[in-house]
Design a protein around this motif. Structure first.
Motif, short mmCIF file in Angstrom:
data_model
loop_
_atom_site.label_atom_id
_atom_site.label_comp_id
_atom_site.label_asym_id
_atom_site.label_seq_id
_atom_site.Cartn_x
_atom_site.Cartn_y
_atom_site.Cartn_z
N GLY B 47 0.97 -1.26 -0.36
CA GLY B 47 0.03 0.00 -0.19
C GLY B 47 1.17 1.33 0.37
N VAL B 48 0.44 2.05 -1.02
CA VAL B 48 1.15 3.67 -1.03
C VAL B 48 -0.59 4.46 -1.57
CG1 VAL B 48 3.63 2.72 -1.53
CG2 VAL B 48 2.03 3.52 -3.65
N GLY B 49 0.30 5.60 -0.87
CA GLY B 49 -1.16 6.67 -0.84
C GLY B 49 -1.26 7.02 0.31
N ALA B 50 -3.50 7.73 -0.16
CA ALA B 50 -3.95 7.65 1.04
C ALA B 50 -4.76 6.49 1.60
CB ALA B 50 -4.71 9.33 0.49
N PHE B 51 -4.38 6.49 2.92
CA PHE B 51 -5.65 5.65 4.03
C PHE B 51 -7.38 5.45 3.02
CE2 PHE B 51 -7.44 3.63 7.36
CZ PHE B 51 -6.94 2.70 8.05
N GLU B 52 -7.85 6.32 3.05
CA GLU B 52 -9.06 6.52 2.63
C GLU B 52 -9.59 5.89 1.25
OE1 GLU B 52 -11.42 10.46 2.57
OE2 GLU B 52 -13.06 8.97 2.62
N ASN B 53 -8.23 6.17 -0.05
CA ASN B 53 -8.24 5.89 -1.02
C ASN B 53 -8.48 3.85 -0.86
OD1 ASN B 53 -8.41 5.89 -3.72
ND2 ASN B 53 -6.18 5.13 -3.24
N LEU B 89 -4.77 -1.74 11.38
CA LEU B 89 -5.07 -0.62 12.87
C LEU B 89 -6.24 -0.49 12.81
CD1 LEU B 89 -2.06 2.16 13.40
CD2 LEU B 89 -2.71 0.34 13.76
N THR B 90 -6.75 0.10 14.29
CA THR B 90 -8.98 0.35 14.11
C THR B 90 -8.82 1.48 13.17
OG1 THR B 90 -8.08 -0.67 16.48
CG2 THR B 90 -9.90 0.36 15.62
N MET B 95 -6.06 12.29 6.69
CA MET B 95 -8.02 13.39 5.68
C MET B 95 -9.63 13.14 6.46
SD MET B 95 -6.43 13.68 2.42
CE MET B 95 -5.53 12.24 1.98
N GLY B 96 -9.63 13.71 7.71
CA GLY B 96 -11.00 13.27 7.82
C GLY B 96 -10.30 11.33 8.88
N GLU B 97 -11.31 11.31 10.02
CA GLU B 97 -11.54 10.12 10.74
C GLU B 97 -12.25 9.46 9.95
OE1 GLU B 97 -13.13 10.31 14.67
OE2 GLU B 97 -13.08 8.09 14.48
#
Lengths: 249, 212
Positions: B47-53, B89-90, B95-97
């Motif tokens: 994984g690279v980049g943004a969590f949400e994506n 992780l939980t 960028m927000g929760e």
């Protein structure tokens, strides 16, 4: 301090450039890349000097080949204009992409790319030419085309837009072995709090000492190692002597 | 033959990862569906980049329940790398929760320094030595040869663990202690990129594959 080997590419060759103008063929870029990996380079930059000018890209193959046996990060630049171009480069094994010409032509590009791939993957490449004592202008198309854009303003703007790192190349010093443009570096690092890689002009171990006093995160080296004038080992040793944090290789 | 599966959900430089795994002499497969995921012997979550994506991509491919079943019920070995570790992780505050996989308890938080040094920069991009937690060095730990070796980090967020026992090794970035390797039995995560950390990274992968 990261010690980074830069490979400027024209078609399928590693070339020597001066002031970003390709001068002559040095050899097979993959052989040089492997050599620098085994000698302890912390990172490699592959920069296609003609891609953006002629709208073509021979980089994919070179990068793909390199990712077969080199296990350090690659930054790849030259001719990347869109998410699709970026995807192709990442799929070839790049970790970060460097953007210059296309970012100037499309001021939203850095924002779009960093949103899609994350800031950490987007390197703003700035080619800076001195226009007077404390002022530098951003150039595109490998130092051939002026833009009227002030380097410091441009760096700040793209830091806000999500660039994750700055590759700062002095066109005036590039390929001359006369040392980095320290004033240029200082003016950017004092304005922008992003990791900064200093490129263009490295010629002797004293240059490491000069640059070590600035807030620089990596030094980018090309000719000096391509022509075996100084090897990576002695550069890293020098950095260690100066008390800089160097990778435990 | 022993094999390693890399989850290919459109998020990460999986070519380099594949090559690095192959250096251990193991077969590598890419998988992108529930069935192949559950049948893996060893799974890498890149994984690279943004969590949400990344979470959205996992959701779209219907892989979230499979990942939980694989690691928490079947208790098979999994290695999350960089964002892949953070996804374990939980939740995340990038960028927000956003909700994570909740396989290891903790949150993904911004790296923050109290020192105000101009040399403290985000993203944190550098080679860092990692230090193993002292209580672990005496134990039979698969990675402990790698104490004080350098690895390549590139990130703006880091793990904040609920259970300190999940911390195996950390690195020090200015005043911030950054979790470098986290583990809960069969579940391992590393913040750095082993596939981009030279021979030490290859050694780490090889050690992790001992869990197969």
């Amino acid at each position: 301090m990261r010690i980074i080997a830069r490979l400027d590419i024209k078609n399928f060759n590693l070339i020597k450039s001066r002031n970003l103008e390709g001068l002559k063929v040095v050899g097979n870029p993959n052989l040089y890349a492997s050599k620098y990996y085994s000698e302890g380079a912390d990172e490699l930059i592959f920069m296609d000097l003609v891609a953006s000018l002629y709208n073509r890209n021979s980089l994919y193959e070179i990068v793909k080949q390199a990712s077969k046996n080199i296990f350090i990060p690659f930054t790849v630049g030259g001719g990347i204009r869109s998410i699709d171009d970026a995807l192709k480069i990442f799929d070839s094994g790049a970790d970060k992409i460097a953007i210059n010409t296309a970012a100037i032509k499309d001021p939203n590009l850095v924002k779009v790319l960093s949103k899609r791939f994350g800031s950490q993957a987007i390197v703003l490449s700035i080619e800076a030419k001195k226009i007077n004592e404390k002022k530098w202008e951003a150039y595109i198309e490998c130092g051939r085309q002026d833009t009227g854009v002030d380097v410091v303003d441009w760096a700040k703007k793209n830091a806000d837009n999500g660039a994750g790192e700055i590759l700062l190349t002095s066109i005036d010093q590039e390929g001359t072995s006369k040392g980095f443009d320290c004033d240029l570096i200082e003016s950017v690092t004092s304005a922008v709090n992003l990791p900064l890689l200093a490129s263009g002009g490295f010629g002797s171990l004293n240059d490491i000492e000069k640059v070590s006093k600035l807030n620089v995160d990596g030094v980018v080296i090309a000719d000096a190692i391509h022509f075996n004038k100084i090897n990576l080992h002695s550069i890293k040793n020098k950095a260690k002597e100066l008390g800089l944090k160097v990778r435990n290789f | 033959m022993k094999s390693v599966s890399i989850l290919d959900y459109g998020c990460g430089n999986i070519l380099s990862l594949k090559r690095a795994v192959m250096e251990s002499g193991l077969d590598v497969k890419f998988c992108n569906d529930e069935k192949n995921l559950l049948e893996s012997n060893f799974l890498i979550l890149p994984g690279v980049g943004a969590f949400e994506n990344a979470m959205n991509l996992l959701k779209q491919s219907n892989l979230i329940d499979a990942l939980k079943e694989y690691s928490l019920i079947k208790k098979k070995p999994i290695l999350g790398i960089c964002l892949g570790m953070q996804l374990l992780l939980t939740k995340s505050y990038e960028m927000g929760e956003n909700q994570g996989l909740d396989i290891i308890k903790g949150a993904n938080i911004l790296i923050k320094s109290n020192l105000k040094s101009p040399k403290f920069k985000i993203p944190h991009i550098d080679w860092e030595e990692i230090y193993f937690c002292k209580n672990l060095l005496s134990k039979d730990l698969i990675f402990k040869d790698l104490d004080r070796k350098s690895f390549y980090f590139v990130h703006s967020y880091m793990a904040s663990l609920e259970n300190p026992e999940n911390l195996v090794a950390y690195s020090q970035y200015h005043d911030v202690k950054i979790p470098a390797i986290i583990q809960s039995n069969n579940i391992i995560g590393c913040q750095f990129h082993p596939e981009k950390s030279g021979t030490n990274g290859l050694k780490l992968l090889e050690s992790a594959f001992k869990l197969i």
